[in-house]
Write a protein that holds these residues in place. Sequence first.
Motif, short mmCIF file in Angstrom:
data_model
loop_
_atom_site.label_atom_id
_atom_site.label_comp_id
_atom_site.label_asym_id
_atom_site.label_seq_id
_atom_site.Cartn_x
_atom_site.Cartn_y
_atom_site.Cartn_z
N PRO A 159 40.74 43.63 48.33
CA PRO A 159 41.85 44.59 48.23
C PRO A 159 43.20 43.95 48.52
O PRO A 159 44.22 44.33 47.95
CB PRO A 159 41.51 45.65 49.28
CG PRO A 159 40.04 45.51 49.50
CD PRO A 159 39.74 44.07 49.31
N ALA A 160 43.19 42.95 49.40
CA ALA A 160 44.43 42.23 49.73
C ALA A 160 44.53 41.00 48.83
O ALA A 160 43.84 40.00 49.04
CB ALA A 160 44.44 41.82 51.19
N THR A 161 45.35 41.09 47.81
CA THR A 161 45.48 40.01 46.83
C THR A 161 45.99 38.73 47.47
O THR A 161 46.91 38.75 48.28
CB THR A 161 46.44 40.43 45.71
OG1 THR A 161 45.97 41.64 45.12
CG2 THR A 161 46.54 39.35 44.64
N GLY A 162 45.38 37.61 47.09
CA GLY A 162 45.82 36.31 47.56
C GLY A 162 45.12 35.81 48.81
O GLY A 162 45.30 34.66 49.21
N GLU A 163 44.31 36.65 49.44
CA GLU A 163 43.58 36.20 50.62
C GLU A 163 42.50 35.21 50.23
O GLU A 163 42.07 35.13 49.07
CB GLU A 163 42.96 37.41 51.34
CG GLU A 163 43.95 38.25 52.11
CD GLU A 163 43.26 39.25 53.01
OE1 GLU A 163 42.03 39.41 52.88
OE2 GLU A 163 43.94 39.86 53.85
N SER A 164 42.03 34.46 51.22
CA SER A 164 41.01 33.45 50.94
C SER A 164 39.72 34.06 50.43
O SER A 164 38.92 33.39 49.77
CB SER A 164 40.74 32.63 52.21
OG SER A 164 40.32 33.48 53.27
N SER A 165 39.50 35.34 50.71
CA SER A 165 38.29 36.01 50.24
C SER A 165 38.37 36.41 48.77
O SER A 165 37.38 36.84 48.18
CB SER A 165 38.01 37.26 51.08
OG SER A 165 39.11 38.15 51.04
#
Length: 494
Positions: free
Chosen positions: A359-365
């Motif tokens: 859901p959080a764009t750009g995170e390592s996941s």
Amino acid sequence: MEQNPKTERRKWRYTWEAQSHSPNLRLFLFDSETNPKNHCNNLSVSIIPEKSQLLVSWIGSEAERREDGVSLRVTVPRVLLDAESPIKFRALDDHIEVRLVLLLPVDHPLVSDLVTGDGEKSAPLVMGYDVKTLTLMGGVHLHCRKCSVRLTKRALFEFSEMPSVNWRESADNWFGTCCCSFGGISEKMVVKYTNSYACSSGLCLLSATTVLLSEDDLVECILSDKVGMGRGCDIGRVELGSGRSEVDSESHENGGEVDDSRDKVSSVPECCVHDSHGSSEGFQLDQRLTLDKKFLLDGFLEDVFMAKASNVSKNLDWIELACPECSSPLGAYPSGCGSNNEPIDGGVRLFKCYISTSPATGESSDVFRRYTLERMFTNQLVECAKEELSFHVLVKDLTTKSHLFQIIILNPNSWSLTGLCSSLDEAGSTSELSPIVKVLFSDCNSSLVKKVDEEVYILKGQGEELIELLTRASKFLPSSCAYLQDSLVSSMHL
């Protein structure tokens, strides 16, 4: 040294460039107004190693001369400089050029890790890594990258690499085209593969640029507004998943692909007509191919992000998908004539540059965080070019088949860094050179299409976005270096 107020109002841009296998680093320093050859007197250039900066100073013309002159600071990228080699520089009509000598080229194995740092932005896009990472995550939802809305009904657990669309050619080359060869194993293998290919719920197939999943796995509102918009056609009615298709006898012109399959038995050579149950079974299966499977078999359902001319069919429409929340593009799906605008194979292609696994764009996941439209297109372009020294590509609209732009690969092995200069004596920050492809670019409205090595087709929205990217990148060079052969010199990140 204090900055000249008039110069401070202007934005000076720097662009570093290096070539693979060349121990040189080149700097272009320019703004939109200054003529350095006439106005930059007593030009001097020095390196500040502890701050990773290059200090460029000069005394202005009489109209803007100050007692303390003009000074600009330029960030120096991570490279191995040869400290004993002199700095070469000169003032030209529209820019200042600086040349530094490197101990080793930027792509040398001994320094590549240093140049690219953690490698996050410049790491290659590897499909095998995506499949492995997604499989280990134990349940993945796909989200719109722009607004983070969830696109999937349920978590996805099964991921696989997209099968090759050239199985018939490969099988024929390996086993032979005659059904007598190994008991017709070539025909049976290809037909079995084609019939087994399906967009089943829960299965996610990945290509270099797209994610293919069943329409049943998407939230209903994504496809609901598309149904009922299809155009009529005399190719026949397809019952998806039924194992049969009804084809009008007058549809030879538009539905030639289907006729080829139907006529196969009548055109079988005598050597292939025998009592072998295995060989005849292959043809019986081939006859039972539905229209959607036949299109797949002939290669028409390859990666829609950038399709080659040989894989484009007039019997398919590509319907673009948009996010139901923010209307940003997501991908597309193939719709055959008479299918009422529904996916012809039950599957939807989502472009990796528009989706995320978090859901959080750009995170390592987010497994797809490194994918951008620019990088995806550039990688596909280089793949087409192979080892060609100069490769001419004409890009067309997948829907209307009209020309969008022409691009010529000049150098696929370049490195670059660009930004705005600083006038303050502040702590320097380390920056990285990024791998780029140098190209010549021209839109088809302003130039004639000349030599063409390859024609490719993309969706119009992506084409317009790429034109904007290429035009903007051409401004990273001074005007005297931005044109060649009546085309813009531009670049694209790998």
